[in-house]
Design a protein around this motif. Sequence first.
Motif, PDB file in Angstrom:
ATOM      1  N   ARG A 220      23.227   9.961  -6.401  1.00 53.10           N
ATOM      2  CA  ARG A 220      22.289  10.715  -7.239  1.00 53.10           C
ATOM      3  C   ARG A 220      21.113  11.277  -6.450  1.00 53.10           C
ATOM      4  O   ARG A 220      20.185  11.855  -7.016  1.00 53.10           O
ATOM      5  CB  ARG A 220      21.787   9.822  -8.384  1.00 53.10           C
ATOM      6  N   ASP A 221      21.142  11.096  -5.116  1.00 53.40           N
ATOM      7  CA  ASP A 221      20.121  11.684  -4.234  1.00 53.40           C
ATOM      8  C   ASP A 221      18.718  11.257  -4.645  1.00 53.40           C
ATOM      9  O   ASP A 221      17.822  12.080  -4.845  1.00 53.40           O
ATOM     10  CB  ASP A 221      20.243  13.212  -4.235  1.00 53.40           C
ATOM     11  N   ARG A 222      18.507   9.953  -4.779  1.00 51.22           N
ATOM     12  CA  ARG A 222      17.241   9.440  -5.289  1.00 51.22           C
ATOM     13  C   ARG A 222      16.219   9.103  -4.212  1.00 51.22           C
ATOM     14  O   ARG A 222      15.103   8.679  -4.533  1.00 51.22           O
ATOM     15  CB  ARG A 222      17.496   8.181  -6.142  1.00 51.22           C
ATOM     16  N   TRP A 223      16.543   9.274  -2.944  1.00 51.50           N
ATOM     17  CA  TRP A 223      15.602   8.935  -1.882  1.00 51.50           C
ATOM     18  C   TRP A 223      14.961  10.195  -1.300  1.00 51.50           C
ATOM     19  O   TRP A 223      15.608  11.215  -1.136  1.00 51.50           O
ATOM     20  CB  TRP A 223      16.293   8.156  -0.768  1.00 51.50           C
ATOM     21  N   ARG A 224      13.643  10.097  -1.015  1.00 52.82           N
ATOM     22  CA  ARG A 224      12.904  11.160  -0.353  1.00 52.82           C
ATOM     23  C   ARG A 224      12.118  10.540   0.799  1.00 52.82           C
ATOM     24  O   ARG A 224      12.039   9.321   0.924  1.00 52.82           O
ATOM     25  CB  ARG A 224      11.937  11.836  -1.326  1.00 52.82           C
TER      26      ARG A 224
ATOM     27  N   PHE B  56       0.822  -1.204   0.000  1.00 55.26           N
ATOM     28  CA  PHE B  56       0.000   0.000   0.000  1.00 55.26           C
ATOM     29  C   PHE B  56       0.861   1.263   0.000  1.00 55.26           C
ATOM     30  O   PHE B  56       0.570   2.224  -0.709  1.00 55.26           O
ATOM     31  CB  PHE B  56      -0.955   0.004   1.195  1.00 55.26           C
ATOM     32  N   VAL B  57       1.931   1.259   0.782  1.00 58.33           N
ATOM     33  CA  VAL B  57       2.829   2.420   0.811  1.00 58.33           C
ATOM     34  C   VAL B  57       3.472   2.631  -0.555  1.00 58.33           C
ATOM     35  O   VAL B  57       3.582   3.762  -1.047  1.00 58.33           O
ATOM     36  CB  VAL B  57       3.891   2.241   1.904  1.00 58.33           C
ATOM     37  N   TRP B  58       3.898   1.543  -1.160  1.00 57.04           N
ATOM     38  CA  TRP B  58       4.530   1.611  -2.482  1.00 57.04           C
ATOM     39  C   TRP B  58       3.596   2.220  -3.523  1.00 57.04           C
ATOM     40  O   TRP B  58       4.021   3.024  -4.357  1.00 57.04           O
ATOM     41  CB  TRP B  58       4.951   0.193  -2.880  1.00 57.04           C
TER      42      TRP B  58
ATOM     43  N   LEU C  86      11.594   5.877  -3.018  1.00 54.47           N
ATOM     44  CA  LEU C  86      12.465   6.130  -4.160  1.00 54.47           C
ATOM     45  C   LEU C  86      11.767   7.053  -5.150  1.00 54.47           C
ATOM     46  O   LEU C  86      10.600   6.855  -5.489  1.00 54.47           O
ATOM     47  CB  LEU C  86      12.819   4.813  -4.833  1.00 54.47           C
ATOM     48  N   LEU C  87      12.494   8.064  -5.626  1.00 57.56           N
ATOM     49  CA  LEU C  87      11.942   8.929  -6.669  1.00 57.56           C
ATOM     50  C   LEU C  87      11.573   8.094  -7.900  1.00 57.56           C
ATOM     51  O   LEU C  87      12.258   7.119  -8.212  1.00 57.56           O
ATOM     52  CB  LEU C  87      12.963   9.986  -7.069  1.00 57.56           C
ATOM     53  N   PRO C  88      10.531   8.466  -8.640  1.00 59.94           N
ATOM     54  CA  PRO C  88      10.210   7.757  -9.880  1.00 59.94           C
ATOM     55  C   PRO C  88      11.379   7.815 -10.862  1.00 59.94           C
ATOM     56  O   PRO C  88      12.155   8.779 -10.866  1.00 59.94           O
ATOM     57  CB  PRO C  88       8.999   8.529 -10.419  1.00 59.94           C
ATOM     58  N   PRO C  89      11.508   6.807 -11.710  1.00 56.73           N
ATOM     59  CA  PRO C  89      12.668   6.736 -12.597  1.00 56.73           C
ATOM     60  C   PRO C  89      12.763   7.875 -13.611  1.00 56.73           C
ATOM     61  O   PRO C  89      13.861   8.289 -13.967  1.00 56.73           O
ATOM     62  CB  PRO C  89      12.477   5.391 -13.318  1.00 56.73           C
ATOM     63  N   ALA C  90      11.614   8.367 -14.115  1.00 59.65           N
ATOM     64  CA  ALA C  90      11.643   9.449 -15.101  1.00 59.65           C
ATOM     65  C   ALA C  90      11.885  10.771 -14.387  1.00 59.65           C
ATOM     66  O   ALA C  90      11.075  11.203 -13.563  1.00 59.65           O
ATOM     67  CB  ALA C  90      10.339   9.492 -15.885  1.00 59.65           C
ATOM     68  N   THR C  91      12.999  11.420 -14.687  1.00 65.55           N
ATOM     69  CA  THR C  91      13.395  12.637 -13.994  1.00 65.55           C
ATOM     70  C   THR C  91      13.211  13.843 -14.906  1.00 65.55           C
ATOM     71  O   THR C  91      13.835  13.925 -15.964  1.00 65.55           O
ATOM     72  CB  THR C  91      14.868  12.548 -13.552  1.00 65.55           C
TER      73      THR C  91
ATOM     74  N   ALA D 298      13.914  17.674 -15.629  1.00 69.04           N
ATOM     75  CA  ALA D 298      14.953  18.623 -15.235  1.00 69.04           C
ATOM     76  C   ALA D 298      14.383  19.801 -14.462  1.00 69.04           C
ATOM     77  O   ALA D 298      15.076  20.387 -13.625  1.00 69.04           O
ATOM     78  CB  ALA D 298      15.697  19.121 -16.474  1.00 69.04           C
ATOM     79  N   ASP D 299      13.099  20.140 -14.717  1.00 67.06           N
ATOM     80  CA  ASP D 299      12.531  21.334 -14.099  1.00 67.06           C
ATOM     81  C   ASP D 299      11.435  21.035 -13.085  1.00 67.06           C
ATOM     82  O   ASP D 299      10.764  21.943 -12.609  1.00 67.06           O
ATOM     83  CB  ASP D 299      11.980  22.266 -15.179  1.00 67.06           C
ATOM     84  N   HIS D 300      11.232  19.759 -12.762  1.00 70.71           N
ATOM     85  CA  HIS D 300      10.171  19.437 -11.804  1.00 70.71           C
ATOM     86  C   HIS D 300      10.466  18.103 -11.128  1.00 70.71           C
ATOM     87  O   HIS D 300      10.783  17.115 -11.791  1.00 70.71           O
ATOM     88  CB  HIS D 300       8.804  19.348 -12.494  1.00 70.71           C
ATOM     89  N   GLU D 301      10.362  18.087  -9.810  1.00 71.50           N
ATOM     90  CA  GLU D 301      10.520  16.833  -9.070  1.00 71.50           C
ATOM     91  C   GLU D 301       9.151  16.234  -8.786  1.00 71.50           C
ATOM     92  O   GLU D 301       8.192  16.959  -8.502  1.00 71.50           O
ATOM     93  CB  GLU D 301      11.265  17.066  -7.755  1.00 71.50           C
ATOM     94  N   ALA D 302       9.050  14.920  -8.853  1.00 70.86           N
ATOM     95  CA  ALA D 302       7.783  14.223  -8.622  1.00 70.86           C
ATOM     96  C   ALA D 302       7.154  14.664  -7.306  1.00 70.86           C
ATOM     97  O   ALA D 302       7.841  14.927  -6.314  1.00 70.86           O
ATOM     98  CB  ALA D 302       8.009  12.718  -8.614  1.00 70.86           C
ATOM     99  N   SER D 303       5.827  14.692  -7.296  1.00 68.95           N
ATOM    100  CA  SER D 303       5.105  15.237  -6.151  1.00 68.95           C
ATOM    101  C   SER D 303       5.307  14.434  -4.871  1.00 68.95           C
ATOM    102  O   SER D 303       5.460  14.998  -3.783  1.00 68.95           O
ATOM    103  CB  SER D 303       3.612  15.326  -6.486  1.00 68.95           C
ATOM    104  N   MET D 304       5.279  13.101  -4.952  1.00 66.50           N
ATOM    105  CA  MET D 304       5.578  12.227  -3.804  1.00 66.50           C
ATOM    106  C   MET D 304       4.750  12.598  -2.564  1.00 66.50           C
ATOM    107  O   MET D 304       5.268  12.834  -1.481  1.00 66.50           O
ATOM    108  CB  MET D 304       7.063  12.291  -3.463  1.00 66.50           C
ATOM    109  N   GLY D 305       3.423  12.668  -2.727  1.00 63.25           N
ATOM    110  CA  GLY D 305       2.559  13.050  -1.625  1.00 63.25           C
ATOM    111  C   GLY D 305       2.401  11.953  -0.589  1.00 63.25           C
ATOM    112  O   GLY D 305       2.937  10.853  -0.709  1.00 63.25           O
TER     113      GLY D 305
END
Length: 404
Positions: A330-334, A59-61, A346-351, A353-360
Motif C-alpha cells: 500500500r506504499d505507506r512509508w515515506r 522525538f522523531v515520531w 509511516l504515513l498517518p492512518p487517515a488517508t 483521497a486528494d491530499h497526502e499528509a505533509s510529513m515535514g
Amino acid sequence: MTPPLEGFTVVSVEQAVAAPLATRQLADLGARVIKVERPDGGDLARGYDDFVAGTGAHFVWLNRGKESVAVDLKSDDGRALVRRLIDDADVFVQNLAPGAAARLGLGAAALRAARPALITVDLSGYGDGGPYAQRKAYDMLVQAEAGLISITGTPESAVKTGIPTADIASGMYCAQAVLAALLRRERTGEGAQIEVSMLEATLEWMGYPMYSRMHTGAEPPRMGVGHVSIAPYDSYPTSDGEILIGVQSDNGWRALMADVLGRPELVDDPRFVTNIDRVGHRAACDAAVAELTVGWTAAELSARLAEAGVPAAVIKDVGTAVDHPQLRARDRWRTVATEHARVEALLPPATFADHEASMGAVPALGAHTRTVLADAGYSAERLDALAAAGVIAGDAVNVPAACP
C-alpha cells in the motif's frame, strides 16, 4: 489539493509524548505548528535516546513538520515573546506541570479573555481540581491509576502496555477536540477552552472492562492474549511456533473445526455449540483446538485459516511488522528529514483521497527561532539583543532545520 488545516497556526508549549502527538497530527494535516522549547536542551524527549541517526526515537515520531523556537520562559522578555506568538495563533496547546502555564501568564482564562476566538488546550495528568490535580503524571502511573495495568498481562503477572497508551489516548482526544473547536469557530467565530486529562482519556479506552466491572461487581481477569468473553480466542501451538486464532461467532467455530482442522464432530459437541458454551468450557475448548493446531506449521495453518475466513495471525516481532507486506503493497512509508539524516516514517492512518499528509522535517532545537520571530515583527537588532541576553537560542542559519 489544499491541506485540510492550511492557514491555521498552532503554538504549543509542550514536551514528552501526549501534547506533541496531538500537535504532530495537526501538522500532518497542514497546520503551522510552532513548538516552544527550553534553550537548555529543549523538549525532554530529545534526550531520551539517540537511536534515530543521533536523534531521539520519541522525538522523531512526535515532532515532524513543526517549527522549533527556543525561548526562556523564565524571563519576562521570553514570556512576552511567546504571548506575542499566541496573539497571532488560532490554537494554543500546553502540557506543562499543573498551574505552570497560569504562573507564566499563559493560562487559558487570561488568554481567552484577551482573545475570545482563541482555542486553548490544557493537557494534564488528572485534570484541574480534585485531590490528584497536582500529582506528577507519567504514562505508566496513569495506566496504573486508570486500572489498565490491572487487566494487562497474564494471571500471574500484571504489566503495563508496551506503548505509552495513556499519552496516546490523551493526545488523540486533544487533536480531535481541536478539530471540533476549529469547525465550530468557522461557523460561529467562537473560540474554546479545552481540557484533556490523561486519566479520563485512558479510562474511556477501558470501555468493556470498565462497564463489565460496574455492572457485575467482578474484576476483569488478566487473560494474556486471550479474551474474557470469547472462545476460542488465544495463542495455540503449531509444529514450529504458535498462532493466534480468534473465533467470534458460531459460524466461525464451525469453519475452524469442519473446514480447517478436520474435526466436524466437535462442531455440535454440547460443550462448544455456542460461544457462551465455549467460554463456560474454555479449558476443554482450548485443549481441543491446541491438540489439532500442533499438527501444522504456523505458515501452513495461517494460509488455511485465511482461506476459510477464520480470523488468525502469526505473532510478528517489531522488525517484521515494520516490513509488513501490507504496508509495502500500500506504499505507506515515506522519508522525512531529521537534523542528521533522512529516515523512514509511516504515513498517518487517515488517508485523504486528494491530499497526502505533509510529513515535514523533524526540527533541530531552535532551528526556526529567528525566522518565526522575524515573522512576528521582531527586528534583527532586537533578536540579537534577546540572544545575547540568553532569552532565545538558535536560528535558521546556524542551527540546521533538517539534513539536506
